[in-house]
Design an enzyme around this catalytic site. Structure first.
Site, PDB file in Angstrom:
ATOM      1  CD  GLU A 273       1.108  -4.122   5.945  1.00  0.00           C
ATOM      2  OE1 GLU A 273       2.067  -3.522   6.386  1.00  0.00           O
ATOM      3  OE2 GLU A 273       0.063  -3.644   5.416  1.00  0.00           O
TER       4      GLU A 273
ATOM      5  CG  HIS B 192      -0.306   0.028   2.516  1.00  0.00           C
ATOM      6  ND1 HIS B 192       0.143   0.990   3.107  1.00  0.00           N
ATOM      7  CD2 HIS B 192      -0.130  -1.105   3.385  1.00  0.00           C
ATOM      8  CE1 HIS B 192       0.769   1.000   4.252  1.00  0.00           C
ATOM      9  NE2 HIS B 192       0.702  -0.488   4.551  1.00  0.00           N
TER      10      HIS B 192
ATOM     11  CD  GLU C  22      -2.823  -1.299   5.179  1.00  0.00           C
ATOM     12  OE1 GLU C  22      -3.133  -2.419   5.959  1.00  0.00           O
ATOM     13  OE2 GLU C  22      -2.718  -0.304   5.735  1.00  0.00           O
ATOM     14  CD  GLU C  23      -1.744   2.565   7.305  1.00  0.00           C
ATOM     15  OE1 GLU C  23      -2.477   1.883   8.375  1.00  0.00           O
ATOM     16  OE2 GLU C  23      -0.270   2.148   7.311  1.00  0.00           O
TER      17      GLU C  23
ATOM     18  CG  HIS D 202       1.044   3.110  12.197  1.00  0.00           C
ATOM     19  ND1 HIS D 202      -0.166   2.592  12.252  1.00  0.00           N
ATOM     20  CD2 HIS D 202       1.187   2.614  10.957  1.00  0.00           C
ATOM     21  CE1 HIS D 202      -0.795   2.038  11.582  1.00  0.00           C
ATOM     22  NE2 HIS D 202       0.265   2.021  10.549  1.00  0.00           N
TER      23      HIS D 202
ATOM     24  CG  ASP E 105      -2.712   4.162   2.768  1.00  0.00           C
ATOM     25  OD1 ASP E 105      -2.412   3.097   2.103  1.00  0.00           O
ATOM     26  OD2 ASP E 105      -3.730   4.045   3.537  1.00  0.00           O
TER      27      ASP E 105
ATOM     28  CG  ASP F  89       2.971   0.349   7.499  1.00  0.00           C
ATOM     29  OD1 ASP F  89       2.578  -0.327   6.595  1.00  0.00           O
ATOM     30  OD2 ASP F  89       2.039   0.995   8.385  1.00  0.00           O
TER      31      ASP F  89
END
Length: 384
Positions: free
Chosen positions: A164, A72, A136-137, A358, A74, A104
């Site tokens: 991931e 992903h 995705e997030e 994150h 984003d 990520d």
């Protein structure tokens, strides 16, 4: 140019795109398409919302049985986080590469793109597909579109590697993630005259109590030998909003709740029980008091889990690529379950640790990227 040097150049460019989920990722997707097309990639861009896009690109013959490299594009926001430098400028210190998304999961995307020249030069009998998505997030929204379009087009890849951050461990299963907001509409009034109102908060509370009752059934439904932690589907009440004053009957209430099913049958069990309770008990009582009363699910995000498959082709491929035999399961969600639902065997394996995702000063190490490049460098040999 050697693989690592090319990977770092690509990663620096990807990090410079601030592709936070609330913003457009289209410039990044267009850049990827422009990068891949000189290597003969056939690129398809899809979307169901303005400013957001997926790319599904293929190098190699137009036949079934290829391998998808998926990630992903984003990233999560940086607001309120204490970064020591610009989050969208790649920097390196002591073998660690810092920037929003390095772990990520733009590190994997960069490594996969760095192999494009080698894939293009190889005599592939089966294709390599790149599948890079948006949002995705916030619920794997882009992957739903991409997988649906893939199925409609009749594409039948054999397997997908979702990169991931797993510290390059082979992950064969994860729980789903289903998030809901249920809104109750009642009739406000003075608390001294309760018969003239419909108390939305009281009905929301009964709804929450029912969810907690259903939750008690879930441990017994866990498959024997489940490796998840905890080993069963979980359900949590996470939000309850209602009321304006002590003496006003609340006419609005909202319950935010989520579950993380380890199997589709658990999801169906929870949904069937709470929906029948709402339909057959709560809603008739509310409407009997006043026909304007209502219960509505105003938001739902359901991310499919990845159910372990003892005959998984994707797991077999990654075992061959990495030389590893151990497999694990995790509780966090990914897009892998959507590929599995679309008929593609899926596995999760990528550079970096989920513990860095994150957070401020997010990073991926050179060593992890090197291990990822070593794995991907063997892909062409698997597809000859």
């Amino acid at each position: 140019m050697e693989r690592m040097e090319r990977t770092l150049e690509i990663l620096e460019r990807l990090i410079a795109f601030p592709s936070i989920s609330s913003e457009s990722n289209r410039d990044l997707i267009d850049w990827i398409a422009a990068y891949l097309e000189p290597y003969g990639a056939r690129c398809q861009i899809t979307s169901d919302t303005d400013g957001k896009a997926n790319i599904f690109a293929t190098i190699g013959p137009d036949v079934d049985g290829g391998l998808i490299l998926s990630g992903h594009t984003d990233v999560v926001p940086v607001e309120g986080q204490d970064w020591s430098a610009d989050p969208f400028t790649l920097r390196e210190k002591d073998g660690l590469l810092y920037g929003r998304g390095t772990c990520d999961m733009k590190g994997f995307i960069a490594a996969a793109l760095a192999l494009a020249p080698e894939f293009a030069a190889a005599d592939l009998a089966r294709p390599v597909h790149y599948a890079f998505t948006y949002d995705e997030e916030i619920g794997c929204l882009g992957a739903r579109v991409l997988v649906d379009e893939m199925v409609k087009a009749g594409l039948k890849p054999s397997a997908a590697i979702i990169g991931e951050p797993t510290s390059m461990r082979i992950i064969e299963g994860h729980k789903g993630c289903c998030e809901y907001t249920t809104e109750f509409t009642g009739v406000e009034g003075h608390s001294s005259l309760p018969d003239l109102g419909v108390n939305a908060l009281e009905y929301a509370t009964r709804y929450v109590t029912k969810l907690m009752e259903i939750r008690q059934d879930l441990p017994a439904r866990a498959p024997e030998g489940s490796r998840f932690d905890p080993p069963h589907t979980t359900l949590q009440i996470c939000e309850l909003h209602s009321g304006v004053a002590h003496n006003v009957i609340p006419n609005k209430a909202a319950v935010g709740w989520e579950m993380r099913p380890i199997q589709q049958s658990d999801r169906d069990y929870v949904r069937d029980r709470i929906e029948s309770f709402t339909r057959d008990v709560l809603l008739p009582e509310m409407k009997a008091k006043n026909p304007v009363a209502n219960i509505e699910e105003i938001f739902a995000s359901e991310v499919a889990g990845l159910e372990p498959d003892p005959d998984s082709e994707a797991v077999a491929i990654v075992r061959a690529l990495t030389g590893g035999n151990e497999t694990e399961v995790v509780s966090f969600g990914t897009e892998a379950g959507l590929f599995q639902q679309g008929g593609v065997s899926a596995v999760i394996c990528g550079p970096g640790s989920i513990e860095q995702a994150h957070k401020p000063d997010e990073y991926v190490s050179r060593d992890q990227l090197a291990a990822c490049l070593e794995m991907l460098g063997r892909v062409a040999g698997q597809l000859r």
